[in-house]
Design a protein around this motif. Structure first.
Motif, PDB file in Angstrom:
ATOM      1  N   SER A 167       0.830  -1.201   0.000  1.00  0.00           N
ATOM      2  CA  SER A 167       0.000   0.000   0.000  1.00  0.00           C
ATOM      3  C   SER A 167       0.865   1.252   0.000  1.00  0.00           C
ATOM      4  CB  SER A 167      -0.931   0.005   1.214  1.00  0.00           C
ATOM      5  OG  SER A 167      -1.906  -1.012   1.111  1.00  0.00           O
ATOM      6  N   VAL A 168       1.953   1.221   0.768  1.00  0.00           N
ATOM      7  CA  VAL A 168       2.877   2.364   0.782  1.00  0.00           C
ATOM      8  C   VAL A 168       3.411   2.635  -0.615  1.00  0.00           C
ATOM      9  CG1 VAL A 168       5.118   3.184   1.619  1.00  0.00           C
ATOM     10  CG2 VAL A 168       3.534   2.059   3.195  1.00  0.00           C
ATOM     11  N   GLU A 169       3.762   1.556  -1.323  1.00  0.00           N
ATOM     12  CA  GLU A 169       4.301   1.712  -2.669  1.00  0.00           C
ATOM     13  C   GLU A 169       3.230   2.145  -3.652  1.00  0.00           C
ATOM     14  OE1 GLU A 169       5.912  -2.135  -3.394  1.00  0.00           O
ATOM     15  OE2 GLU A 169       7.629  -1.874  -2.044  1.00  0.00           O
ATOM     16  N   ASP A 170       2.067   1.505  -3.587  1.00  0.00           N
ATOM     17  CA  ASP A 170       0.992   1.809  -4.547  1.00  0.00           C
ATOM     18  C   ASP A 170       0.473   3.235  -4.387  1.00  0.00           C
ATOM     19  OD1 ASP A 170       1.219  -0.743  -5.521  1.00  0.00           O
ATOM     20  OD2 ASP A 170      -0.517  -1.537  -4.432  1.00  0.00           O
ATOM     21  N   LEU A 171       0.368   3.702  -3.134  1.00  0.00           N
ATOM     22  CA  LEU A 171      -0.158   5.039  -2.880  1.00  0.00           C
ATOM     23  C   LEU A 171       0.917   6.113  -2.951  1.00  0.00           C
ATOM     24  CD1 LEU A 171      -2.585   4.286   0.101  1.00  0.00           C
ATOM     25  CD2 LEU A 171      -3.167   4.567  -2.309  1.00  0.00           C
ATOM     26  N   GLY A 172       2.174   5.690  -3.040  1.00  0.00           N
ATOM     27  CA  GLY A 172       3.262   6.662  -3.078  1.00  0.00           C
ATOM     28  C   GLY A 172       3.413   7.420  -1.778  1.00  0.00           C
ATOM     29  N   LEU A 173       3.206   6.724  -0.658  1.00  0.00           N
ATOM     30  CA  LEU A 173       3.275   7.378   0.651  1.00  0.00           C
ATOM     31  C   LEU A 173       4.725   7.691   0.996  1.00  0.00           C
ATOM     32  CD1 LEU A 173       0.748   5.127   2.610  1.00  0.00           C
ATOM     33  CD2 LEU A 173       0.305   7.320   1.476  1.00  0.00           C
ATOM     34  N   ALA A 174       5.008   8.951   1.215  1.00  0.00           N
ATOM     35  CA  ALA A 174       6.368   9.383   1.528  1.00  0.00           C
ATOM     36  C   ALA A 174       6.318  10.657   2.344  1.00  0.00           C
ATOM     37  CB  ALA A 174       7.167   9.605   0.247  1.00  0.00           C
ATOM     38  N   ARG A 175       7.374  10.919   3.056  1.00  0.00           N
ATOM     39  CA  ARG A 175       7.456  12.099   3.915  1.00  0.00           C
ATOM     40  C   ARG A 175       7.226  13.375   3.097  1.00  0.00           C
ATOM     41  NH1 ARG A 175      12.545  13.746   7.880  1.00  0.00           N
ATOM     42  NH2 ARG A 175      11.565  15.616   8.762  1.00  0.00           N
ATOM     43  N   GLY A 176       6.373  14.251   3.636  1.00  0.00           N
ATOM     44  CA  GLY A 176       6.104  15.516   2.976  1.00  0.00           C
ATOM     45  C   GLY A 176       4.913  15.491   2.039  1.00  0.00           C
ATOM     46  N   LYS A 177       4.362  14.306   1.774  1.00  0.00           N
ATOM     47  CA  LYS A 177       3.226  14.214   0.865  1.00  0.00           C
ATOM     48  C   LYS A 177       1.906  14.285   1.632  1.00  0.00           C
ATOM     49  CE  LYS A 177       5.285  11.965  -3.086  1.00  0.00           C
ATOM     50  NZ  LYS A 177       5.074  10.982  -4.162  1.00  0.00           N
ATOM     51  N   PRO A 178       0.875  14.891   1.029  1.00  0.00           N
ATOM     52  CA  PRO A 178      -0.423  14.973   1.704  1.00  0.00           C
ATOM     53  C   PRO A 178      -1.160  13.644   1.673  1.00  0.00           C
ATOM     54  CG  PRO A 178      -0.572  15.927  -0.487  1.00  0.00           C
ATOM     55  CD  PRO A 178       0.873  15.585  -0.273  1.00  0.00           C
ATOM     56  N   ALA A 179      -1.982  13.412   2.655  1.00  0.00           N
ATOM     57  CA  ALA A 179      -2.807  12.200   2.714  1.00  0.00           C
ATOM     58  C   ALA A 179      -4.007  12.491   3.607  1.00  0.00           C
ATOM     59  CB  ALA A 179      -2.015  11.006   3.253  1.00  0.00           C
ATOM     60  N   ILE A 180      -4.988  11.624   3.545  1.00  0.00           N
ATOM     61  CA  ILE A 180      -6.195  11.772   4.356  1.00  0.00           C
ATOM     62  C   ILE A 180      -6.379  10.505   5.188  1.00  0.00           C
ATOM     63  CG2 ILE A 180      -8.712  12.003   4.295  1.00  0.00           C
ATOM     64  CD1 ILE A 180      -8.366  13.646   1.749  1.00  0.00           C
ATOM     65  N   ALA A 181      -6.572  10.694   6.479  1.00  0.00           N
ATOM     66  CA  ALA A 181      -6.822   9.572   7.386  1.00  0.00           C
ATOM     67  C   ALA A 181      -8.323   9.365   7.518  1.00  0.00           C
ATOM     68  CB  ALA A 181      -6.205   9.846   8.752  1.00  0.00           C
ATOM     69  N   LEU A 182      -8.776   8.152   7.232  1.00  0.00           N
ATOM     70  CA  LEU A 182     -10.185   7.790   7.360  1.00  0.00           C
ATOM     71  C   LEU A 182     -10.344   6.893   8.588  1.00  0.00           C
ATOM     72  CD1 LEU A 182     -10.889   6.886   3.617  1.00  0.00           C
ATOM     73  CD2 LEU A 182     -11.301   9.064   4.756  1.00  0.00           C
ATOM     74  N   ILE A 183     -11.216   7.308   9.500  1.00  0.00           N
ATOM     75  CA  ILE A 183     -11.397   6.570  10.751  1.00  0.00           C
ATOM     76  C   ILE A 183     -12.881   6.460  11.055  1.00  0.00           C
ATOM     77  CG2 ILE A 183     -10.804   6.432  13.191  1.00  0.00           C
ATOM     78  CD1 ILE A 183      -8.574   8.496  12.620  1.00  0.00           C
ATOM     79  N   LYS A 184     -13.392   5.254  11.183  1.00  0.00           N
ATOM     80  CA  LYS A 184     -14.785   5.068  11.573  1.00  0.00           C
ATOM     81  C   LYS A 184     -14.973   5.546  13.007  1.00  0.00           C
ATOM     82  CE  LYS A 184     -17.057   1.475  10.271  1.00  0.00           C
ATOM     83  NZ  LYS A 184     -17.550   0.102  10.051  1.00  0.00           N
ATOM     84  N   SER A 185     -16.088   6.192  13.251  1.00  0.00           N
ATOM     85  CA  SER A 185     -16.325   6.742  14.583  1.00  0.00           C
ATOM     86  C   SER A 185     -16.392   5.652  15.647  1.00  0.00           C
ATOM     87  CB  SER A 185     -17.616   7.564  14.598  1.00  0.00           C
ATOM     88  OG  SER A 185     -18.734   6.762  14.267  1.00  0.00           O
ATOM     89  N   SER A 186     -16.797   4.458  15.250  1.00  0.00           N
ATOM     90  CA  SER A 186     -16.881   3.357  16.217  1.00  0.00           C
ATOM     91  C   SER A 186     -15.498   2.840  16.619  1.00  0.00           C
ATOM     92  CB  SER A 186     -17.710   2.207  15.642  1.00  0.00           C
ATOM     93  OG  SER A 186     -17.161   1.749  14.415  1.00  0.00           O
ATOM     94  N   PHE A 187     -14.456   3.236  15.868  1.00  0.00           N
ATOM     95  CA  PHE A 187     -13.086   2.832  16.188  1.00  0.00           C
ATOM     96  C   PHE A 187     -12.413   3.797  17.164  1.00  0.00           C
ATOM     97  CE2 PHE A 187     -12.420   0.405  11.934  1.00  0.00           C
ATOM     98  CZ  PHE A 187     -13.146  -0.660  12.435  1.00  0.00           C
TER      99      PHE A 187
END
Length: 264
Positions: A167-187
């Motif tokens: 997932s890190v590779e596919d999404l291109g997750l790296a320091r300095g890049k924007p992203a959105i955290a999705l969290i269910k309220s029940s979690f």
């Protein structure tokens, strides 16, 4: 196409897959700017106070700074103002809407007899996660199978997620890049007190900004700084046991594997 046959479009400004600002939210921001109250704006637009407040929280969560600054006042009203960033968003939206209207008028004149209703599609992503928090990746710790990704929301608030290496590779997750955290309220688990010892990777300090009781569950809004809000769904019994009230300091606990990351 509209019922009278004219070509029209509903504009939504977005970055990547995440829907950001639509006509309904722009109208709400404009009404708040004029009336200085979320409650009054909701009444004018035929919205429930809860629906308007949720829209305000969603807008503030998805931008790197608050669009609307509000002092909770319940349905009786509370002072609210649109920030310079919020005014810029509205101005940009209206400018783009004007350009699109002109382009559609020109397009329609050259599409006589064409199936125009099949030419335009809405590609915005929808999610059932109650919390969508935008931030910037501050750290990535790679692993052979899973990796740890830390998202800085602002004002020193971090959220850590455990995702697969792929997932890190596919999404291109790296320091300095924007992203959105999705969290269910029940979690989201709420706790009171200091020096908590827990296995939850994320321990986010905040203040209760809203509480809505249902027959079984209770929805708690938590202000976590930077104009952002985290929502938790707990049982009514738990809310009563913790004696959760607006203004109370609490800690939100979220396990890292329960955080889903999305990119633009």
């Amino acid at each position: 196409m509209s019922a009278n046959g004219d070509l029209n479009a509903s504009l939504t400004l977005r970055r990547g897959a995440m829907a950001r600002v639509g006509l309904d939210r722009v109208a709400l921001v404009e009404a708040i700017a004029e009336l200085g109250s979320i409650s009054a704006a909701a009444t004018r637009l035929g919205l429930s106070y809860r629906g308007a407040w949720d829209a305000v929280q969603a807008l503030n969560n998805l931008f790197d700074g608050p669009v609307i600054e509000a002092a909770p006042g319940g349905r009786a009203g509370g002072a609210a103002s649109v920030t310079p960033r919020g005014r810029a968003v509205v101005e940009a939206f209206r400018r783009v809407q004007t350009e699109i209207d002109a382009a559609l008028a020109k397009l329609e004149s050259g599409l006589a007899g064409e199936p125009t209703r099949d030419l335009f599609w809405s590609l915005g992503m929808r999610t059932s996660a109650r919390n969508a928090l935008r931030g910037t990746i501050s750290h990535v710790t790679p692993g052979e199978v899973n990796s740890e990704v830390t998202l800085r929301l602002g004002d020193g608030v971090d959220i850590t997620a455990i995702v697969t290496r792929h997932s890190v590779e596919d999404l291109g997750l790296a320091r300095g890049k924007p992203a959105i955290a999705l969290i269910k309220s029940s979690f989201v688990i709420l706790a009171k007190g200091e020096n908590l010892r827990t296995s939850a990777r994320n321990q986010i300090a905040g203040v209760v900004s809203s509480r809505e009781d249902g027959a079984v569950n209770c929805e708690i809004g938590l202000s976590i700084g930077g104009g952002k809000t985290l929502t938790a769904t707990v049982t009514l019994e738990s809310a009563r046991a913790l004696d959760l009230k607006v203004g109370d300091a609490v800690t939100a606990l979220v396990k890292a594997p329960h955080v889903i990351l999305a990119v633009e």
